[in-house]
Structures are given as C-alpha cells and as structure tokens.
Scaffold this motif. Sequence first.
Motif, PDB file in Angstrom:
ATOM      1  N   TYR A  43      81.872  21.740  17.436  1.00  0.00           N
ATOM      2  CA  TYR A  43      81.551  21.203  18.755  1.00  0.00           C
ATOM      3  C   TYR A  43      82.173  22.009  19.891  1.00  0.00           C
ATOM      4  O   TYR A  43      81.944  21.714  21.063  1.00  0.00           O
ATOM      5  CB  TYR A  43      82.013  19.744  18.864  1.00  0.00           C
ATOM      6  N   PHE A  44      82.956  23.022  19.544  1.00  0.00           N
ATOM      7  CA  PHE A  44      83.606  23.846  20.553  1.00  0.00           C
ATOM      8  C   PHE A  44      82.864  25.174  20.707  1.00  0.00           C
ATOM      9  O   PHE A  44      82.235  25.662  19.774  1.00  0.00           O
ATOM     10  CB  PHE A  44      85.068  24.123  20.176  1.00  0.00           C
ATOM     11  N   GLN A  45      82.962  25.754  21.883  1.00  0.00           N
ATOM     12  CA  GLN A  45      82.402  27.072  22.142  1.00  0.00           C
ATOM     13  C   GLN A  45      83.441  27.923  22.851  1.00  0.00           C
ATOM     14  O   GLN A  45      84.218  27.426  23.663  1.00  0.00           O
ATOM     15  CB  GLN A  45      81.145  26.999  23.004  1.00  0.00           C
ATOM     16  N   MET A  46      83.436  29.218  22.539  1.00  0.00           N
ATOM     17  CA  MET A  46      84.305  30.121  23.273  1.00  0.00           C
ATOM     18  C   MET A  46      83.663  30.418  24.626  1.00  0.00           C
ATOM     19  O   MET A  46      82.459  30.235  24.829  1.00  0.00           O
ATOM     20  CB  MET A  46      84.516  31.412  22.480  1.00  0.00           C
ATOM     21  N   ASP A  47      84.502  30.853  25.569  1.00  0.00           N
ATOM     22  CA  ASP A  47      84.002  31.195  26.899  1.00  0.00           C
ATOM     23  C   ASP A  47      83.109  32.430  26.802  1.00  0.00           C
ATOM     24  O   ASP A  47      83.517  33.465  26.262  1.00  0.00           O
ATOM     25  CB  ASP A  47      85.165  31.480  27.847  1.00  0.00           C
ATOM     26  N   MET A  48      81.893  32.314  27.329  1.00  0.00           N
ATOM     27  CA  MET A  48      80.973  33.444  27.249  1.00  0.00           C
ATOM     28  C   MET A  48      79.885  33.317  28.305  1.00  0.00           C
ATOM     29  O   MET A  48      79.675  32.263  28.890  1.00  0.00           O
ATOM     30  CB  MET A  48      80.337  33.539  25.860  1.00  0.00           C
ATOM     31  N   ILE A  49      79.201  34.435  28.523  1.00  0.00           N
ATOM     32  CA  ILE A  49      78.019  34.488  29.363  1.00  0.00           C
ATOM     33  C   ILE A  49      76.840  34.875  28.479  1.00  0.00           C
ATOM     34  O   ILE A  49      76.901  35.878  27.765  1.00  0.00           O
ATOM     35  CB  ILE A  49      78.168  35.532  30.489  1.00  0.00           C
ATOM     36  N   HIS A  50      75.789  34.092  28.506  1.00  0.00           N
ATOM     37  CA  HIS A  50      74.557  34.426  27.791  1.00  0.00           C
ATOM     38  C   HIS A  50      73.645  35.210  28.732  1.00  0.00           C
ATOM     39  O   HIS A  50      73.205  34.680  29.754  1.00  0.00           O
ATOM     40  CB  HIS A  50      73.850  33.155  27.312  1.00  0.00           C
ATOM     41  N   LYS A  89      90.202  38.793  32.134  1.00  0.00           N
ATOM     42  CA  LYS A  89      90.438  38.589  30.699  1.00  0.00           C
ATOM     43  C   LYS A  89      89.990  39.839  29.933  1.00  0.00           C
ATOM     44  O   LYS A  89      89.362  40.742  30.482  1.00  0.00           O
ATOM     45  CB  LYS A  89      89.658  37.372  30.203  1.00  0.00           C
ATOM     46  N   LYS A  90      90.322  39.867  28.653  1.00  0.00           N
ATOM     47  CA  LYS A  90      89.849  40.947  27.794  1.00  0.00           C
ATOM     48  C   LYS A  90      88.437  40.597  27.346  1.00  0.00           C
ATOM     49  O   LYS A  90      88.229  39.723  26.504  1.00  0.00           O
ATOM     50  CB  LYS A  90      90.789  41.116  26.593  1.00  0.00           C
ATOM     51  N   ASN A  91      87.439  41.273  27.918  1.00  0.00           N
ATOM     52  CA  ASN A  91      86.042  40.905  27.722  1.00  0.00           C
ATOM     53  C   ASN A  91      85.292  41.917  26.866  1.00  0.00           C
ATOM     54  O   ASN A  91      85.541  43.129  26.939  1.00  0.00           O
ATOM     55  CB  ASN A  91      85.347  40.769  29.077  1.00  0.00           C
ATOM     56  N   ILE A  92      84.357  41.381  26.089  1.00  0.00           N
ATOM     57  CA  ILE A  92      83.561  42.180  25.168  1.00  0.00           C
ATOM     58  C   ILE A  92      82.075  41.958  25.455  1.00  0.00           C
ATOM     59  O   ILE A  92      81.627  40.816  25.578  1.00  0.00           O
ATOM     60  CB  ILE A  92      83.840  41.801  23.697  1.00  0.00           C
ATOM     61  N   SER A 162      67.711  39.931  24.881  1.00  0.00           N
ATOM     62  CA  SER A 162      67.912  38.527  25.253  1.00  0.00           C
ATOM     63  C   SER A 162      69.035  37.873  24.460  1.00  0.00           C
ATOM     64  O   SER A 162      69.505  36.788  24.820  1.00  0.00           O
ATOM     65  CB  SER A 162      66.619  37.734  25.063  1.00  0.00           C
ATOM     66  N   GLU A 163      69.495  38.517  23.380  1.00  0.00           N
ATOM     67  CA  GLU A 163      70.604  37.981  22.582  1.00  0.00           C
ATOM     68  C   GLU A 163      71.964  38.466  23.072  1.00  0.00           C
ATOM     69  O   GLU A 163      72.993  38.133  22.479  1.00  0.00           O
ATOM     70  CB  GLU A 163      70.421  38.367  21.113  1.00  0.00           C
ATOM     71  N   SER A 164      72.002  39.223  24.144  1.00  0.00           N
ATOM     72  CA  SER A 164      73.254  39.801  24.631  1.00  0.00           C
ATOM     73  C   SER A 164      74.182  38.721  25.187  1.00  0.00           C
ATOM     74  O   SER A 164      73.734  37.783  25.843  1.00  0.00           O
ATOM     75  CB  SER A 164      72.975  40.831  25.723  1.00  0.00           C
ATOM     76  N   ILE A 165      75.468  38.888  24.921  1.00  0.00           N
ATOM     77  CA  ILE A 165      76.466  37.975  25.461  1.00  0.00           C
ATOM     78  C   ILE A 165      77.689  38.766  25.912  1.00  0.00           C
ATOM     79  O   ILE A 165      77.904  39.911  25.489  1.00  0.00           O
ATOM     80  CB  ILE A 165      76.919  36.898  24.447  1.00  0.00           C
ATOM     81  N   ILE A 166      78.473  38.164  26.786  1.00  0.00           N
ATOM     82  CA  ILE A 166      79.797  38.657  27.150  1.00  0.00           C
ATOM     83  C   ILE A 166      80.787  37.558  26.814  1.00  0.00           C
ATOM     84  O   ILE A 166      80.603  36.403  27.212  1.00  0.00           O
ATOM     85  CB  ILE A 166      79.881  39.009  28.640  1.00  0.00           C
ATOM     86  N   TYR A 167      81.814  37.873  26.047  1.00  0.00           N
ATOM     87  CA  TYR A 167      82.816  36.880  25.672  1.00  0.00           C
ATOM     88  C   TYR A 167      84.201  37.490  25.794  1.00  0.00           C
ATOM     89  O   TYR A 167      84.348  38.711  25.888  1.00  0.00           O
ATOM     90  CB  TYR A 167      82.559  36.356  24.258  1.00  0.00           C
ATOM     91  N   ASN A 168      85.218  36.628  25.801  1.00  0.00           N
ATOM     92  CA  ASN A 168      86.572  37.155  25.901  1.00  0.00           C
ATOM     93  C   ASN A 168      87.370  36.843  24.640  1.00  0.00           C
ATOM     94  O   ASN A 168      87.032  35.947  23.875  1.00  0.00           O
ATOM     95  CB  ASN A 168      87.291  36.670  27.158  1.00  0.00           C
TER      96      ASN A 168
END
Length: 265
Positions: A43-50, A89-92, A162-168
């Motif tokens: 039920y949790f998600q990491m911080d990200m941008i879709h 943050k350290k972003n990927i 369209s599957e690209s994301i940015i997460y930390n």
Amino acid sequence: MMKNFEVEYSWLNNSIIKGINQLPEHSEHYFYNKYVDIKQFEYFQMDMIHLNSNWKYKIPHFNTKTSNDEQELVTLFNIFKAEDTLINKKNILRLRSFNFPFYIWLNGSFVGFSKGFERYLEFEITNLLCPDSNELIIKVYPNNEETTSDDVMLDSLLDKISESIIYNIPNLHVYDFNVTLENKQKFNKSTITIDCLLNGNSKSAIIGIYVYDKERKIILKDNVDYTNKLDKKYNLDTNYLAISFIKLLVIDDGTVVETAIKKVN
C-alpha cells in the motif's frame, strides 16, 4: 524552448562504448525511504514522478537521404513540474529501452547516452531537477534498416517512453538485492543465501535481516554492520517453499532510512 543540443555521433560506432553515465543494472525489488511493515508494504509508494504524459516529438522522414546526421534523430521532449519531495534528493531517471541508441538532456545539462541493450536503463539526475518547470529531451537514433515505417517506429517509442519515471533513493540504499533458496535432503530443511550491493557509507548504520513465511511471520532475524556488499547464508528448519519474503532494514543513528523487500515465493 527546446534547444538544438550537440550529439556525439562517434559513440554510435564505438564497440567499446555501451553507454555514458548509465547506471549498472540491478534487481527488481521494493524499497522505501522509511520503515514499512511487511503486512502493509503493497500500500506504500516511493516518491516519484510518472512521465507518462505531455510527450511531444519531432520526427524526420527516413525515406529522404540526407548528409545531415541531425535529421536522422527522433527528438522526444517533455516539460514537467517536479514534486517538492524530490528536490535536493538523490534522483534517478528510469527509462524503458527503445532498442535504439539515444541521448538525454535535462534542463540543458547532458545526462547520458545508451545503446539501449538492457530492458530498463537508469541515469542519476541529482541536482538537475528544478522546483518549477523542467525540460527533458531525448534524441533517438533509429536503425533505418530495422524501421519498417515512421508510424510504427514512433508508436513504439511513445509507448516505451510513457513508462519513464523519476524516483529518489536514500544515501544508504540497497541497490541490488538477490536471494537464492535451496532445499536440503530433509524435507523441512533449507538454505537461504542473501547477496546484496548497497550504496553509501556509514560507520554507525546496521542492517536488520528478516525472513518471513507465507503468512508473513518471522522465521529468522539477524543484525549486521552496514556494508557495501552483504553476503549472508542461513540454514533454516523450514521448507524453502514456505519462505515468502526477505526484508532488510537499513538503520542509521536509530532511524530506519530504508526498507527493502524481496518476494521469493
């Protein structure tokens, strides 16, 4: 406004270069920058941008021969706003492979290059995200011989982008998380090997190791000092088919800075 960035074409035919600034491949596992209970982690998600919308493109006509290499590149670009939780943050940046070489820029800075051999590709973009508007530009070099038509190629690129994301990720991070289960000759005996690579350094951090059964009850727990390579082997009085999850807690100065979870059965 989108700029015309310089492309290093010599990388395309250099057999030694597979990618520039491309991060190593790693395992698929769950991770969170806080404590997460094993019974609730789905039920949790990491911080990200879709980055699944707002993509625009410029596409050349491949049937027209030209001496200008720039005309052979498909340009994909996306203007987006970064979440506050990702700033500083350290972003990927994570992309699905196009199966073609491509180049990336973010906010005018070169991010990386890849020939696109892996299924997913990642690049670190720490300090490149802005709190307001961000411009991501990707230039793709399709192989004309493998491209059946402009429309088919473009549909494939847009589907994958369209599957690209940015997460930390936290400073102390379980990067690669692998687990091997072996059954002993006796039915209710098994061996579990945990092999992990971790980023960051800390003299005070520890790693909590937890093994769970299918009912998410603890079978084994252990604590070890933080290390960049975790290699532990345990003999268990449990059939390997009953083992379901492995959880690692990275704890620094008494605070859980990451929960990493691997599903094994």
